[in-house]
Design an enzyme around this catalytic site. Sequence first.
Site, PDB file in Angstrom:
ATOM      1  N   GLU A  74      -6.487   4.613   7.926  1.00  0.00           N
ATOM      2  CA  GLU A  74      -6.296   6.042   7.638  1.00  0.00           C
ATOM      3  C   GLU A  74      -7.562   6.642   7.018  1.00  0.00           C
ATOM      4  O   GLU A  74      -7.864   7.805   7.241  1.00  0.00           O
ATOM      5  CB  GLU A  74      -5.061   6.239   6.733  1.00  0.00           C
ATOM      6  CG  GLU A  74      -3.783   6.012   7.540  1.00  0.00           C
ATOM      7  CD  GLU A  74      -2.606   5.488   6.738  1.00  0.00           C
ATOM      8  OE1 GLU A  74      -2.624   5.566   5.506  1.00  0.00           O
ATOM      9  OE2 GLU A  74      -1.664   4.967   7.373  1.00  0.00           O
ATOM     10  N   GLY A 126       2.731   2.122  10.627  1.00  0.00           N
ATOM     11  CA  GLY A 126       3.672   3.237  10.465  1.00  0.00           C
ATOM     12  C   GLY A 126       4.394   3.619  11.739  1.00  0.00           C
ATOM     13  O   GLY A 126       5.019   4.678  11.806  1.00  0.00           O
ATOM     14  N   GLY A 184       2.913  -1.152   4.198  1.00  0.00           N
ATOM     15  CA  GLY A 184       2.937   0.264   3.848  1.00  0.00           C
ATOM     16  C   GLY A 184       4.355   0.708   3.529  1.00  0.00           C
ATOM     17  O   GLY A 184       4.885   0.466   2.437  1.00  0.00           O
ATOM     18  N   GLY A 185       5.006   1.329   4.493  1.00  0.00           N
ATOM     19  CA  GLY A 185       6.326   1.944   4.304  1.00  0.00           C
ATOM     20  C   GLY A 185       7.340   1.062   3.586  1.00  0.00           C
ATOM     21  O   GLY A 185       8.026   1.510   2.650  1.00  0.00           O
ATOM     22  N   GLU A 231      -5.148  -5.151  10.678  1.00  0.00           N
ATOM     23  CA  GLU A 231      -4.136  -4.113  10.839  1.00  0.00           C
ATOM     24  C   GLU A 231      -4.356  -3.393  12.166  1.00  0.00           C
ATOM     25  O   GLU A 231      -5.152  -2.438  12.230  1.00  0.00           O
ATOM     26  CB  GLU A 231      -4.232  -3.107   9.690  1.00  0.00           C
ATOM     27  CG  GLU A 231      -3.989  -3.719   8.327  1.00  0.00           C
ATOM     28  CD  GLU A 231      -3.366  -2.710   7.375  1.00  0.00           C
ATOM     29  OE1 GLU A 231      -2.269  -2.979   6.893  1.00  0.00           O
ATOM     30  OE2 GLU A 231      -3.955  -1.644   7.153  1.00  0.00           O
ATOM     31  N   ASN A 241       0.871  -1.180   0.000  1.00  0.00           N
ATOM     32  CA  ASN A 241       0.000   0.000   0.000  1.00  0.00           C
ATOM     33  C   ASN A 241       0.904   1.224   0.000  1.00  0.00           C
ATOM     34  O   ASN A 241       1.537   1.525   1.012  1.00  0.00           O
ATOM     35  CB  ASN A 241      -0.885  -0.022   1.256  1.00  0.00           C
ATOM     36  CG  ASN A 241      -1.626   1.293   1.459  1.00  0.00           C
ATOM     37  OD1 ASN A 241      -1.805   2.056   0.515  1.00  0.00           O
ATOM     38  ND2 ASN A 241      -2.049   1.554   2.690  1.00  0.00           N
ATOM     39  N   TRP A 242       0.948   1.893  -1.137  1.00  0.00           N
ATOM     40  CA  TRP A 242       1.869   3.036  -1.263  1.00  0.00           C
ATOM     41  C   TRP A 242       1.328   4.316  -0.626  1.00  0.00           C
ATOM     42  O   TRP A 242       2.014   5.347  -0.642  1.00  0.00           O
ATOM     43  CB  TRP A 242       2.172   3.300  -2.734  1.00  0.00           C
ATOM     44  CG  TRP A 242       3.183   2.359  -3.318  1.00  0.00           C
ATOM     45  CD1 TRP A 242       3.813   1.310  -2.678  1.00  0.00           C
ATOM     46  CD2 TRP A 242       3.684   2.379  -4.660  1.00  0.00           C
ATOM     47  NE1 TRP A 242       4.668   0.684  -3.551  1.00  0.00           N
ATOM     48  CE2 TRP A 242       4.615   1.319  -4.775  1.00  0.00           C
ATOM     49  CE3 TRP A 242       3.441   3.173  -5.772  1.00  0.00           C
ATOM     50  CZ2 TRP A 242       5.296   1.045  -5.960  1.00  0.00           C
ATOM     51  CZ3 TRP A 242       4.114   2.913  -6.951  1.00  0.00           C
ATOM     52  CH2 TRP A 242       5.045   1.857  -7.029  1.00  0.00           C
ATOM     53  N   LYS A 243       0.097   4.280  -0.154  1.00  0.00           N
ATOM     54  CA  LYS A 243      -0.517   5.484   0.440  1.00  0.00           C
ATOM     55  C   LYS A 243      -0.370   6.666  -0.522  1.00  0.00           C
ATOM     56  O   LYS A 243      -0.567   6.487  -1.717  1.00  0.00           O
ATOM     57  CB  LYS A 243       0.108   5.784   1.804  1.00  0.00           C
ATOM     58  CG  LYS A 243       0.172   4.533   2.689  1.00  0.00           C
ATOM     59  CD  LYS A 243       0.517   4.844   4.108  1.00  0.00           C
ATOM     60  CE  LYS A 243       0.789   3.540   4.859  1.00  0.00           C
ATOM     61  NZ  LYS A 243       0.444   3.618   6.255  1.00  0.00           N
ATOM     62  N   HIS A 260      -9.285   1.147   5.031  1.00  0.00           N
ATOM     63  CA  HIS A 260      -7.980   1.292   5.690  1.00  0.00           C
ATOM     64  C   HIS A 260      -8.136   2.221   6.900  1.00  0.00           C
ATOM     65  O   HIS A 260      -8.933   3.167   6.859  1.00  0.00           O
ATOM     66  CB  HIS A 260      -6.965   1.861   4.701  1.00  0.00           C
ATOM     67  CG  HIS A 260      -5.563   1.823   5.214  1.00  0.00           C
ATOM     68  ND1 HIS A 260      -5.080   2.783   6.075  1.00  0.00           N
ATOM     69  CD2 HIS A 260      -4.557   0.935   5.020  1.00  0.00           C
ATOM     70  CE1 HIS A 260      -3.822   2.483   6.376  1.00  0.00           C
ATOM     71  NE2 HIS A 260      -3.481   1.371   5.754  1.00  0.00           N
ATOM     72  N   SER A 274       3.654  -2.343  10.191  1.00  0.00           N
ATOM     73  CA  SER A 274       5.115  -2.351  10.292  1.00  0.00           C
ATOM     74  C   SER A 274       5.743  -3.691   9.901  1.00  0.00           C
ATOM     75  O   SER A 274       6.684  -4.146  10.560  1.00  0.00           O
ATOM     76  CB  SER A 274       5.552  -1.918  11.692  1.00  0.00           C
ATOM     77  OG  SER A 274       5.131  -0.583  11.957  1.00  0.00           O
TER      78      SER A 274
HETATM   79  C1  PEP Z   1      -0.516   0.044   5.848  1.00  0.00           C
HETATM   80  O1  PEP Z   1      -0.420   1.115   5.257  1.00  0.00           O
HETATM   81  O2  PEP Z   1      -1.510  -0.670   5.666  1.00  0.00           O
HETATM   82  C2  PEP Z   1       0.556  -0.352   6.763  1.00  0.00           C
HETATM   83  C3  PEP Z   1       0.458  -1.485   7.386  1.00  0.00           C
HETATM   84  O3  PEP Z   1       1.615   0.519   6.891  1.00  0.00           O
HETATM   85  P1  PEP Z   1       3.077   0.178   7.548  1.00  0.00           P
HETATM   86  O4  PEP Z   1       3.529  -1.129   6.936  1.00  0.00           O
HETATM   87  O5  PEP Z   1       3.933   1.324   7.146  1.00  0.00           O
HETATM   88  O6  PEP Z   1       2.866   0.050   9.015  1.00  0.00           O
END
Ligand code: PEP
Length: 250
Positions: free
Chosen positions: A98, A174, A235-236, A168, A10-12, A96, A214
């Site tokens: 966010e 993050g 994500g990251g 999640e 997930n590139w956000k 999600h 993470s």
């Molecule tokens: C996400 O954006 O769904 C996520 C899990 O981010 P991260 O891996 O950066 O915690």
Amino acid sequence: MPRIKLIAGNWKMYKTPDQTRDFFHHFLPLVTHHDRDEILICPPFVDLHAALESAEGTNVMIGSQNIHWANEGAFTGEISPLVLQAIGVTHAIIGHSERRQYFGETDDTVNLRLKNALEAGLTPIVCVGEVLEEREAGLTEDVLRRQCTRAFHKVSTKKADKLVVAYEPVWAIGTGKTATPQMASDAHALIRGEAAQTFGHEFADKLRILYGGSVKPENAKALMSEPEIDGALVGGASLEPKSFAAIVHY
Ligand code: PEP
């Protein structure tokens, strides 16, 4: 039948179309022959074309980060499943944290988006997870039950065929904090139980439940080794070709 894992990025709100092409230029050679798991990247909407062109004919699928509950209409700023499908998008992230935290997403709108994604034949990835205060108050199970029940409301087992769920925990997104494999496994078992209640045991046995929060190359193996964990939503660490490839190869 073992469940095939799905490793999704997930590139956000990161990367331009040129940066997208550059990512694929470096990422694809690292995963060319990888057929153990499914691989998915969900870039921002404007990057979808660049991603689809770059990934055409490869083992990498492209998804969106949201999807609307109507196919067309006066919904400024939203995205239609028909538009996504027309350009070759196969998956959509729904609900999600966010979106829930900053953009007014609720359990009910998650349900509406899920129904329309399934209707359109897309693979929905429905995100659920508790915030830190809920975990500390011992409310994790209640929250996951409520989010699942409402998301699955009036979705038939037949229609739900492609459903994927991502657990999640919001406190792990993050933040560099990860749920332990055991914590994730317990949450996944609970979600699978909820799915069994709504859709039946046979369906629940086949349902893929991803872990997100993470996930990094260093912790991917321990998490992915849990039988209850059917992949990752990253994500990251999905923004950089080498680190996402290392997670794919956990
Ligand atoms: C996400 O954006 O769904 C996520 C899990 O981010 P991260 O891996 O950066 O915690």
